[in-house]
Design an enzyme around this catalytic site. Structure first.
Site, PDB file in Angstrom:
ATOM      1  CD  GLU A 173      37.424  12.884  28.260  1.00 11.22           C
ATOM      2  OE1 GLU A 173      37.110  11.320  27.943  1.00 11.22           O
ATOM      3  OE2 GLU A 173      38.058  13.573  26.638  1.00 11.22           O
ATOM      4  CD  GLU A 242      41.931  13.150  26.063  1.00 11.24           C
ATOM      5  OE1 GLU A 242      41.207  12.577  25.209  1.00 11.24           O
ATOM      6  OE2 GLU A 242      42.044  12.118  27.440  1.00 11.24           O
TER       7      GLU A 242
END
Length: 739
Positions: A173, A242
């Protein structure tokens, strides 16, 4: 270095993993994969086979896990691959069950894990800056990543070697923070990608939430919904790393749950829009044992996941998702056969139909009763908030609001996301009291203020906490002494920009109180005596932050000025006075939590009347394990805040005193419509956490040693083991009961 103790499974012949614009291509075949995250340190090796077996039964193809650098290299060059950190044993257990692996190496992982997975010793390296174009950091990151990959190769765990790892992730991320580093951030992410590629694992590398990932790295989506996600190249498949079945839990915040109907809706929509790989974060959340939780994250990492913290299926979620996975796999031949985009057929604004089939050049084929030749699968979605009747291929289909129907043959509905199966279970927690009516306790009253003059650190100002503690303890003592000219004057102690999670204040050895600090600082009323006064402040953290830029610069403890505000607005600055610091608690240096210290002279004599509601007290008792096989936990509802050990195993921090907000849970949790935070909040007004997981493998049949460090005051007589019992119950169709 400890070598894996697991039996090595029989390795198959090595294969080839690549990718095209539709999916991963494994041994020449496109694969559409369902994955679930299970983090090996958040459970025990004894739990791993059952967790992975239950994941396989639930229809998973892949197990996803991060690799936790700070657990594997606690000191520079000293590696730990034992116990809960035996990653080889975990991966081999996955392979034994016939599943594949997505290994998210990072080495920054976030994961609500202490310091985002970075070892604390990195901060001792001169000139280091984490996650940017910084040579000292890149040197250590490459050294660790290279060591890990070599270690895994030595155990033949990559797919080309016959192992289960089909892809790996570098960084994590980074798109959320890259702008903070400017051009240096761009250089770093490019370097990280090239460094990973040069490790030659022969499996694809991914970067999540990284829009500028280079051509040889697949960029992936992390979100509650990823149907609209598009990779940054038409040559890359659409992947979702995710997908959140719930959310993590912070001390003092409500628990966030998510209706399984909406979760299934999001998954079906993703594959409907051309997705190829979807991972639940988490499929089993587990427990933040030891001090592994990030700042203000609870010890439970349950995540309201399909497999609960204790390793049991959460119904009806687990069963509903299992049925969803089965329907998607029935569609796999059609999904794999279509190289281009699926045919989109719409009947109205809120209804969208996507068709995957080998011959779809003419729309009229789908407007009559004649079935097209070749393989065919269809997804019929109603994204509106009212039910809809849809005509498709000459048949009528009833679509509940906010649902997707999956037709693996373009005719028969195999699954609808709103129709939850009639299977459920109720969890009942039963406290198991000690056999004796009264049990003996030992206790040890910890010292107030600096307790060892040989180890104190003195300075002209208050030190930042992590600089001294090196994250080896949650506790740092601050002491300042001064002279007050008049008797019993009321004052306010003001600590600005304090960044612990809790502060205790003692005046002349007396505990005045504690409070949770915030960005505006910490305030404590006190009454000084004439002459010499001593203020002791115990600063408490609950983990290092795990996210955000400049992690190495985030602080704990006293950061700003410290002043006394007296009558007539008189302000006394304590910053220029001599400050004394003491790292940790005396009980920690005595290792009172250790089993071999259970007979230490530091402990008081046995008593059935231990001190109650006193701060800074250690307690020790013995209790037999609950009979049977039901999951075991420690009921700490009568305690305040601290840490707990069972037979020397650190089961984590506890904070039973802190409660969730009392409001926000009275809303009807509708499965219709887009999910958002607080839509389905749970446990309002209850303690953030009362029960703490004790794995069965950590228990003996008799004589289990329970040690607590109580920080603010509690009643140890209320502490006991408890068990979680699942009872099957009859459940109505949730598509009707949740609206």
């Amino acid at each position: 270095m400890t070598v894996s103790s697991a039996k090595s499974p029989t390795h198959r012949v090595g294969g080839i993993v690549g990718f095209d614009h539709r999916s991963l291509v494994i041994d020449g075949h496109r694969r559409f994969l369902i994955s679930g995250s299970i983090h090996y340190p958040r459970s025990t090796p004894e739990m791993w086979p059952g967790l992975i077996r239950l994941a396989k039964e639930g229809g998973l193809d892949v197990i996803d896990t991060y690799v936790f650098w700070n657990g594997h290299e606690p000191r520079p060059g000293e590696y730990n691959f034992a116990g809960r950190y035996d990653v080889v044993r975990f991966l081999e257990t996955v392979q034994t069950e016939g599943l594949l692996v997505n290994l998210r190496i990072g080495p920054y992982v976030c994961a609500e894990w202490n310091f985002g997975g970075f070892p604390e010793w990195l901060t001792d390296i001169p000139g280091i800056e984490l996650r940017t174009d910084n040579e000292p950091f890149k040197k250590e990151m490459e050294k660790w990543t290279t060591h890990l990959v070599r270690y895994l190769k030595d155990h033949k765990l990559f797919y080309s070697q016959g192992g289960p790892i089909i892809m790996s992730q570098i960084e994590n991320e980074y798109g959320h923070v890259s702008a903070s580093y400017g051009e240096a951030g761009k250089k770093y992410s490019s370097w990280a990608a090239n460094m990973a590629e040069n490790l030659r694992t022969s499996v694809p590398w991914i970067m999540c939430q990284q829009k500028d990932a280079p051509a040889h790295i697949i960029n992936t989506c992390n979100s509650f919904y990823c149907d609209e996600f598009t990779p940054n190249s038409p040559n890359k498949p659409k992947m979702w790393t995710e997908n959140y079945p719930g959310w993590l839990h912070y001390w003092g915040q409500t628990l966030q749950s998510r209706p399984v109907q909406d979760l299934a809706f999001a998954v079906a929509r993703f594959f409907q829009f051309g997705g190829s790989y979807m991972n639940y974060y988490m499929y089993h959340g587990g427990t933040n044992f030891d001090r592994t939780a990030a700042r203000m994250v609870t010890t439970s990492y349950d995540y309201t996941a399909p497999i609960d913290e204790y390793g049991q299926a959460r119904q009806p979620m687990w069963e509903h998702l299992k049925n969803l996975h089965s329907a998607i796999k029935m569609c796999a031949p059609a999904l794999a056969a279509v190289s281009g985009e699926p045919l989109v057929w719409r009947s109205q604004n809120n209804v969208q139909i996507h068709v995957f089939q080998t011959q779809h050049s003419q729309v009229r084929e789908f407007q009559n009763s004649q079935a097209p030749t070749g393989v065919c699968a269809a997804f019929l979605a109603n994204v509106g908030l009212t039910d809809a009747l849809v005509s498709f291929k000459g048949r009528q289909y009833q679509l509940p609001a906010w649902s997707v129907s999956i037709l693996p043959d373009c005719k028969t509905v195999a699954f609808n996301t709103m129709h939850v199966p009639d299977v459920s279970s109720a969890k009942e927690i039963v406290t198991v009291k000690p056999a004796a009516a009264h049990r003996n306790w030992n206790f040890f009253a910890d010292a107030v203020g600096p307790w060892n003059l040989h180890t104190v650190v003195t300075s002209k100002s208050a030190y930042e906490q992590f600089r001294l503690t090196k994250d080896k303890t949650d506790y740092l003592w601050y002491r300042v002494r001064f002279i007050a000219p008049q008797n019993e004057l009321p004052h306010w102690l003001v600590v600005e920009k304090a960044e612990p999670d809790l502060m205790h204040v003692f005046l002349n050895g007396k505990h005045l109180g504690h409070a949770i600090s915030n960005s505006s600082g910490f305030f404590q009323p006190l009454t000084l005596r004439q002459g010499h006064n001593t203020i002791d402040i115990l600063s408490v953290t609950s983990g290092r932050p795990s996210s955000g830029p400049y992690l190495e610069q985030q602080h704990g403890g006293i950061k700003g000025s410290v002043t006394l505000h007296g009558p007539k607005s008189k302000v006394t600055d304590l910053a220029d006075m001599e400050w004394v610091h003491q790292v940790g608690l005396k009980g920690e240096t005595l290792h009172l939590e250790a089993v071999q210290k259970s007979q230490s002279r530091a402990w008081s004599a046995h008593t059935i009347y231990p001190p109650k509601y006193h701060p800074l007290v250690w307690y020790k008792t013995v209790q037999d394990a609950p009979r049977g096989e039901a999951p075991v936990m420690l009921d700490l509802g009568s305690m305040g805040k601290g840490a707990a050990w069972v037979n020397g195993h650190h089961i984590g921090r506890y904070w039973s005193e802190i409660r969730n907000p009392s409001g926000g849970c009275d809303k009807t949790c509708s499965a219709r419509g887009k999910w958002h935070m607080n839509k389905c909040a749970l446990n309002c007004g209850l303690p953030s956490q009362r029960f703490y997981h004790v794995p069965r493998s950590w228990l003996k049949r008799r004589g289990n040693i329970i040690v607590l460090f109580e920080e603010i005051g509690g009643d140890p007589d209320g502490v006991s083991f408890a068990i979680q019992i699942h009872r099957s119950v009859h459940a109505q169709d949730s598509s009707k009961s949740q609206d």
